[in-house]
Design a protein around this motif. Structure first.
Motif, PDB file in Angstrom:
ATOM      1  N   ALA A 119       0.857  -1.191   0.000  1.00 20.29           N
ATOM      2  CA  ALA A 119       0.000   0.000   0.000  1.00 20.29           C
ATOM      3  C   ALA A 119       0.888   1.232   0.000  1.00 20.29           C
ATOM      4  CB  ALA A 119      -0.896  -0.004   1.232  1.00 20.29           C
ATOM      5  N   ALA A 120       0.275   2.355  -0.278  1.00 23.55           N
ATOM      6  CA  ALA A 120       0.997   3.625  -0.216  1.00 23.55           C
ATOM      7  C   ALA A 120       1.394   3.907   1.230  1.00 23.55           C
ATOM      8  CB  ALA A 120       0.119   4.745  -0.751  1.00 23.55           C
ATOM      9  N   GLU A 121       2.574   4.442   1.433  1.00 24.18           N
ATOM     10  CA  GLU A 121       3.062   4.700   2.785  1.00 24.18           C
ATOM     11  C   GLU A 121       2.297   5.804   3.505  1.00 24.18           C
ATOM     12  OE1 GLU A 121       7.218   5.057   3.415  1.00 24.18           O
ATOM     13  OE2 GLU A 121       7.679   3.331   2.150  1.00 24.18           O
ATOM     14  N   ASP A 122       1.676   6.694   2.753  1.00 29.61           N
ATOM     15  CA  ASP A 122       0.969   7.802   3.381  1.00 29.61           C
ATOM     16  C   ASP A 122      -0.521   7.529   3.570  1.00 29.61           C
ATOM     17  OD1 ASP A 122       0.485   7.858   0.651  1.00 29.61           O
ATOM     18  OD2 ASP A 122       0.386  10.045   0.558  1.00 29.61           O
ATOM     19  N   LYS A 123      -0.968   6.312   3.237  1.00 25.95           N
ATOM     20  CA  LYS A 123      -2.383   5.961   3.373  1.00 25.95           C
ATOM     21  C   LYS A 123      -2.538   4.730   4.261  1.00 25.95           C
ATOM     22  CE  LYS A 123      -3.663   7.855  -1.066  1.00 25.95           C
ATOM     23  NZ  LYS A 123      -4.061   7.571  -2.420  1.00 25.95           N
ATOM     24  N   VAL A 124      -3.690   4.662   4.918  1.00 26.18           N
ATOM     25  CA  VAL A 124      -4.018   3.508   5.748  1.00 26.18           C
ATOM     26  C   VAL A 124      -4.663   2.458   4.859  1.00 26.18           C
ATOM     27  CG1 VAL A 124      -5.353   2.663   7.713  1.00 26.18           C
ATOM     28  CG2 VAL A 124      -4.397   4.983   7.748  1.00 26.18           C
ATOM     29  N   LEU A 125      -4.134   1.263   4.898  1.00 32.14           N
ATOM     30  CA  LEU A 125      -4.720   0.160   4.153  1.00 32.14           C
ATOM     31  C   LEU A 125      -5.738  -0.544   5.039  1.00 32.14           C
ATOM     32  CD1 LEU A 125      -4.773  -1.748   1.681  1.00 32.14           C
ATOM     33  CD2 LEU A 125      -2.937  -3.037   2.789  1.00 32.14           C
ATOM     34  N   TRP A 126      -6.948  -0.706   4.538  1.00 32.42           N
ATOM     35  CA  TRP A 126      -8.027  -1.403   5.249  1.00 32.42           C
ATOM     36  C   TRP A 126      -8.261  -2.712   4.517  1.00 32.42           C
ATOM     37  CZ3 TRP A 126     -12.132   0.745   8.661  1.00 32.42           C
ATOM     38  CH2 TRP A 126     -13.172  -0.159   8.898  1.00 32.42           C
ATOM     39  N   LEU A 127      -8.016  -3.812   5.195  1.00 33.20           N
ATOM     40  CA  LEU A 127      -8.285  -5.133   4.639  1.00 33.20           C
ATOM     41  C   LEU A 127      -9.529  -5.682   5.315  1.00 33.20           C
ATOM     42  CD1 LEU A 127      -4.653  -6.553   4.675  1.00 33.20           C
ATOM     43  CD2 LEU A 127      -5.887  -5.586   2.731  1.00 33.20           C
ATOM     44  N   GLN A 128     -10.589  -5.883   4.554  1.00 33.50           N
ATOM     45  CA  GLN A 128     -11.827  -6.445   5.081  1.00 33.50           C
ATOM     46  C   GLN A 128     -11.699  -7.956   5.041  1.00 33.50           C
ATOM     47  OE1 GLN A 128     -14.337  -4.340   6.177  1.00 33.50           O
ATOM     48  NE2 GLN A 128     -15.175  -6.204   7.079  1.00 33.50           N
ATOM     49  N   LEU A 129     -11.944  -8.603   6.176  1.00 36.53           N
ATOM     50  CA  LEU A 129     -11.741 -10.040   6.304  1.00 36.53           C
ATOM     51  C   LEU A 129     -13.026 -10.756   6.679  1.00 36.53           C
ATOM     52  CD1 LEU A 129      -8.512  -9.809   8.487  1.00 36.53           C
ATOM     53  CD2 LEU A 129      -8.633  -9.983   6.003  1.00 36.53           C
ATOM     54  N   GLN A 130     -13.109 -12.007   6.271  1.00 39.60           N
ATOM     55  CA  GLN A 130     -14.216 -12.864   6.687  1.00 39.60           C
ATOM     56  C   GLN A 130     -13.666 -14.283   6.806  1.00 39.60           C
ATOM     57  OE1 GLN A 130     -17.643 -12.792   4.149  1.00 39.60           O
ATOM     58  NE2 GLN A 130     -18.793 -14.151   5.463  1.00 39.60           N
ATOM     59  N   ASP A 131     -13.704 -14.799   8.023  1.00 38.84           N
ATOM     60  CA  ASP A 131     -13.173 -16.134   8.304  1.00 38.84           C
ATOM     61  C   ASP A 131     -11.741 -16.298   7.810  1.00 38.84           C
ATOM     62  OD1 ASP A 131     -15.564 -16.991   9.527  1.00 38.84           O
ATOM     63  OD2 ASP A 131     -16.432 -17.440   7.562  1.00 38.84           O
ATOM     64  N   GLY A 132     -10.937 -15.256   7.975  1.00 39.04           N
ATOM     65  CA  GLY A 132      -9.525 -15.318   7.601  1.00 39.04           C
ATOM     66  C   GLY A 132      -9.230 -15.063   6.139  1.00 39.04           C
TER      67      GLY A 132
END
Length: 155
Positions: A119-132
């Motif tokens: 991901a870009a270093e200046d942005k927060v990466l959001w990973l949406q997960l479901q059962d891993g």
């Protein structure tokens, strides 16, 4: 031609670690700011990854006024990549300051976990997960954007 071959070979590890939608995330264990271990499991619903200081400031801005267990109650995990931070600075100043945060920070001191999620270093990466498994990924550049996304997650 030799230069292109070297460049391609040097980028292969990044491609091998990139997570695709539908893939199961490999388990990992990191220590938080209190030296307490946390292992990623199938209970996590989302993961925030900050690979740089600007992204970490966005996460802090979005969570600093929230109740103590706000992130954990929503089954969220925050990973901060601090590998480029000088060890002395981390030990003497940064990590002790993080102990005042009302949320846990999984500290990736060697960059072995955060590097799996480009991901870009200046942005927060959001990973949406479901059962891993990875369901979706987004990036947030501002506190307001991240706050709005967090408000949509129910405990």
């Amino acid at each position: 031609m030799k230069l292109w071959s070297i460049l391609l070979l040097s980028l292969l590890p990044l491609w091998a670690q990139a997570q695709e939608i539908g893939e199961r995330l490999a388990p990992w264990t990191l220590l938080d700011q209190f030296d307490q271990a946390y292992s990623l499991d199938s209970q996590a619903r989302f993961m925030l990854v900050a690979r740089g200081m600007d992204a970490a400031k966005v996460v802090n801005g979005a969570l600093k006024d929230k109740p103590k267990d706000y992130l954990q109650a929503r089954h969220g995990v925050f990973v901060a990549d601090i590998q480029r931070m000088p060890a002395l600075i981390a030990k003497m100043f940064a990590v002790p300051a993080m102990r005042d945060y009302p949320y846990r920070v999984m500290l990736d001191r060697e960059g072995r976990v955060a590097s799996r999620y480009p991901a870009a270093e200046d942005k927060v990466l959001w990973l949406q997960l479901q059962d891993g498994q990875l369901v979706s990924r987004q990036e947030f550049a501002t506190v307001e954007q991240l706050k709005a996304a967090l408000e949509n997650v129910r405990p």
